[in-house]
Each structure stands twice: as C-alpha cells, then as structure tokens.
Write an enzyme that holds these catalytic residues in place. Structure first.
Site, short mmCIF file in Angstrom:
data_model
loop_
_atom_site.label_atom_id
_atom_site.label_comp_id
_atom_site.label_asym_id
_atom_site.label_seq_id
_atom_site.Cartn_x
_atom_site.Cartn_y
_atom_site.Cartn_z
N ASP A 38 42.11 5.79 4.07
CA ASP A 38 42.55 6.46 2.85
C ASP A 38 41.39 7.15 2.14
OD1 ASP A 38 45.18 5.80 3.14
OD2 ASP A 38 45.15 4.08 1.79
N LYS A 60 45.15 10.55 0.43
CA LYS A 60 46.17 11.10 -0.47
C LYS A 60 45.57 11.27 -1.86
CE LYS A 60 49.09 7.82 0.68
NZ LYS A 60 50.30 6.97 0.74
N MET A 176 47.02 2.92 -11.30
CA MET A 176 47.38 4.34 -11.24
C MET A 176 48.03 4.76 -12.57
SD MET A 176 48.88 4.21 -7.35
CE MET A 176 49.98 2.84 -7.73
#
Length: 524
Positions: A38, A60, A176
């Site tokens: 990632d 991402k 997040m």
C-alpha cells in the site's frame, strides 16, 4: 487444491515506524516472492523485503485509487496461481482487519481455494496517540476507547450512530476522515457532545514527520483549515488529549523529523541504522555497494616487483595460508577484510593459532573493534585513521621488525579489490592479498526514489559508496539534498568532489558519526 497455489500472507505493516513491524511480518517479507504493498507503507519496511521479490505498488490515495480494491483481490489470487509453492505478501498499513479491508481480500482467497495467513499489525488507533503522548485510556479519565471510521464517499453517506457516540464517555478515535471531520464534529455537538471536548489531529503518526494539532470539538473545522491538516491523520477526542501536553516524548528525540539515507553495505548498515532510529530518525537503508568474500585470497604484488611475480598476478595466483609463516605483520584496512580473511582461514581448516607471534595492524577503531570479535588485539592503530596514516606508522617501525635481511617486506596487507596503492607507496615491498571484492548495486528501485529524494541527508562510509550513489542518481534522474555525513577524510573528499556539503566525523567510528549528526541537527 491449495497445494497447487502459493500462500498469501496478509501482513500488517503497522503505522509507519519500521520498528513497529512484527517479527513475523519481517520474517515473511525476507522470504516473499511477491510483495503487494500500500501507499503508506514506509520505504524503510520495503527495504526489508527479499531483494529478488516482485514489488507491486497498489497504493490508494484518498481521492485516487491506483488499483481498485476488487482488482487487488484478483491480483492476490493471480499471483498465488503464478507462483506455486511461493510466498505472496500483501503488505497493508496498520492492521489488515482494522478498516484495512483485509477481510474482503481473505474472502476472495477462500473463494479461490488459496491458502492464507493473517499477520496482525499494530493499528494506528493506539500507536499514533501513544507516539504523541496520548494514552487512549487512563484511570479516572477514560475507561474505554472506541475506534470509528470517518471515511465515506461523502457526508450524506456517513452512517455513524452519532447519538450513541455523543453519549459515549470514553475516548473516540477516528481513523481517516479528515475531510469529513467538520461535519462529524458538528453532528456530535448537535447530538449533545460537549463542544469544549479536547481534540487532537495527529498527522503522519510514528514517522519523522509526525505533527499534533490541538483543538476542541467546536473549533475542529476551522483548525483543520487554519493549520492545513492533511491526510494521513487520525483524530482523537476526549479528556486524555490533555495528557499529550505533558507526556509527548517523540518530539523530544534529537533526530525526530529527520529522514536519513544510509548507504553502507546491507550487512553492515544495521548498527548505525538502529542508533539513528533510536534517536528519532527515519532511516532509509540504501546500500550502494555489496561485498563478496573470495573463495581464496589472491596475491597482488607491487608493480615494481619482479616480472615473474607480476605474471603470477595476471594468472590470479591464489594465496596459500602456509605462506603466513613468511610475514610478521598483518595489516587490515576494513571490517570487510577482517571478516573475509577469517572466513577463508577457517574454510581452509586453519584457526587463529597460525597468527601466534604476529603483530596485527588496523587502519582505525572500527576495524580494530571487528578484530576484537575474533579475539585479536591490535598492536598498531594510527591516530590518523586512513591508509596514509597506517602506511606512515608501519614504515616508521624499526627495519628489523618488518624487513628481511635481504630487504623483503614481512608485512601482509589484507584488502579488497578496489583498494588503491596508498599503502604500497609507504611499504613498496609489502605483499597484498585481495580477500574480498566490492560490487556496485546496479539499480535504485522506483519505490525508494521518492524517499531518497526527500531525505534530509545522505550518510557515506566509503568513497565507493559516494561514487556509486552519484552514478545511480544520475541514471535515475534523481535530485536530492546535497548534505552528506561522512566517515573519514577520504570519503569526505570524494563527496566534496561531487558537490556535497559535507560534515565529517571526528573519529572513524559509528559512535563519532552519530554524535556529529546529532550535533549538526541540534545546531540547525
């Protein structure tokens, strides 16, 4: 059948600090045939991967997915099929099962009949606050903590139970969702949560670039804009936030916020890397050279020696350890020379008894320390830790201590294939054995280039490392900060020739170099 496929390991890389990767995770990465990683995985962790592994970036971004999750799922099955009996590492930030969508990947593997194993990682939900000095629970303040995702496609789709969260007496941790935090804060206030609730945004937690921004629930939105808080970041709410003002420890480390590139050979870099990391730096191990012990030492004679002996050199004349009887002084010019010599000695069926009565010379303290690991104490170590310093010291010895009556030298130099003739200028009749060869690292992986380009400084321990770094950077069209910390004057000279601003250690030891790095950043 499962045995027809490779095995997939869903590995949690932790929050960023490579020291927080589990031992199990590191073990798998060192053996993996494929690593699917990632965006937020530290380059220092990627450096631990098998050098021959296929590296696949599926990173991402918050607003852009390089590879969609459904495609990642299929990739894992595809690699398991392409690598029968192989090891496929799926390296994910934090923990695979804490908002990491590891469950979706595991279900895809089950459907395809692929064997898998989950290697848990330390979640950012507890580690990032800890690095900011904020305990997620604390007696008398918070007896529970709750981990919530704040990331959805848009505000209208955030399906949180705000009524329950607003009444929760414990710590709230949002992973997040910085883009949605103004909306989340307002909804919590609307549902009854105290607008004065302390709040902290922690950016890039556990990395050198960690930053903590304090606010309250009612000022969350304006603080994000004013302080330009950006992802990756977590949000922590509750009374425990106040403890961070007292318990913050990471920001006090002398190298906190610094990224350093260490260019030593891979097998030698761990010592200085661990020292720098313990002081708060993020260390990117980027070896520029690798060394290989020769099967047998090769005899090299000075160009002024006889024609017959020069011919022996052309034929790569192998040394015979019985010839050690002809020498009274053995001179080592590097730790690689020490390790290679003793490996060859032991492989030949000999041991340290063949060195009885001989004098041992070392170019400096690092090499002296390495000899001590083999039970050998040095007789000669120059104050000037260079080949020139060693040459002058040995040349100044009484003649009968290093010369035969016929003028032949009784000094044996144990070096690598790239050693220059500095020692032979002072010891023209010495014999040189080449015990190892130095090979340049041929490529800088794509995933490491950004880390090197954004580093605060490069650490060099040899002229060959300097030269190869410059050559590799040019071929990769890589720009970097021209600050170099160097061991020894020769290394410093090479770095200056290539335009680096240099800082050199006072002694040729790792301790001295680390001290100099700390002093430099302390002043600047």
């Amino acid at each position: 059948m499962m045995s027809d496929f490779g095995k997939v390991f869903l590995i949690g890389a932790g929050p960023g600090d490579p020291g927080l990767l589990t031992l199990r995770g590191k073990e798998i990465l060192e053996r993996a045939d494929v690593v699917v990683y990632d965006r937020l995985v530290s380059p220092a962790i990627l450096s631990m991967c098998n050098a021959n592994a296929k590296m696949v970036d599926v990173g991402k971004m918050p607003t852009h997915h390089k590879v969609k999750q459904s495609e990642i799922n299929k990739l894992l099955v595809q690699f398991a099929q392409e690598y029968p009996q192989g090891i496929i590492a799926r390296l994910k930030g934090g923990d695979p099962f804490v908002f990491g969508r590891g469950g979706e990947e595991a279900l895809e593997l089950v459907d395809a009949g692929v064997e898998f194993e989950v290697v848990p990682g330390i979640t950012s939900a507890i580690s990032v606050p800890a690095y900011a000095g904020i305990p997620v629970s604390h007696r008398g303040i918070a007896t529970s903590f709750h981990i919530v995702t704040g990331h959805e496609k848009d505000n209208a789709e955030i399906s949180l139970d705000f009524d329950t969260l607003a009444k929760c007496p414990g710590t709230l941790i949002f992973l997040m969702g910085i883009a949605n935090m103004d909306f989340i804060a307002r909804r919590l206030i609307e549902c009854g949560k105290d607008p004065k609730t302390p709040l902290a945004f922690i950016e890039k937690g556990t990395t050198p670039y960690q930053r903590t921004v304090l606010a309250t629930l009612e000022t969350a939105g304006e603080t994000i804009v004013r302080e330009n808080v950006t992802a990756p970041a977590i949000t922590i709410m509750g009374g425990v936030v106040e403890l961070g003002k007292t318990l913050a420890w990471k920001k006090n480390l002398p190298l906190s916020g610094k990224r350093l590139v260490v260019t030593r050979a891979a097998k030698q870099s761990s010592g200085i890397s661990s020292r720098l990391a313990a002081l708060g730096a993020e260390v990117i191990e980027t070896p520029m050279i690798e060394t290989r012990t020769l099967d047998k030492p090769l005899v090299v004679c000075h160009p002024e020696r006889s024609e017959a002996k020069s011919k022996d050199l052309d034929q790569n004349c192998s040394a015979d350890f019985n010839a050690l009887a002809n020498f009274d002084v053995l001179a080592f010019t590097s730790t690689n020379g020490v390790e290679s010599f003793f490996k060859q000695l032991f492989d030949a069926g000999c041991d340290v008894r063949v060195l009885a009565g001989k004098k041992i010379a070392s170019v400096g303290k690092i090499t002296e320390k390495k000899l001590l690991e083999y039970g050998i104490r040095c007789d000669y170590v120059p104050e000037d830790h260079t080949a020139e310093g060693l040459g002058k010291m040995l040349a100044s010895l009484p003649a009968d201590s290093h010369l035969e009556p016929n003028g032949e030298s009784k000094i044996l130099l144990l070096q690598g294939n790239l050693a220059d003739d500095t020692l032979l200028k002072y010891l023209p009749f010495a014999t040189r054995w080449i015990v190892y060869e130095t090979l340049p690292v041929s490529d800088l992986p794509e995933w490491k280039r950004e880390a090197v380009a954004t580093a605060d400084a490069i650490v060099f321990a040899s002229t060959s490392a300097v030269n190869n770094f410059v050559k590799m950077s040019a071929s990769a069209d890589l720009e970097f900060k021209p600050l170099a910390f160097c061991i020894g004057r020769m290394t410093e000279s090479a770095a200056k020739e290539h335009g680096f601003n240099t800082v050199v250690s006072e002694e040729t030891t790792m301790e001295s170099l680390v001290k100099k790095i700390v002093e430099y950043f302390g002043r600047n």
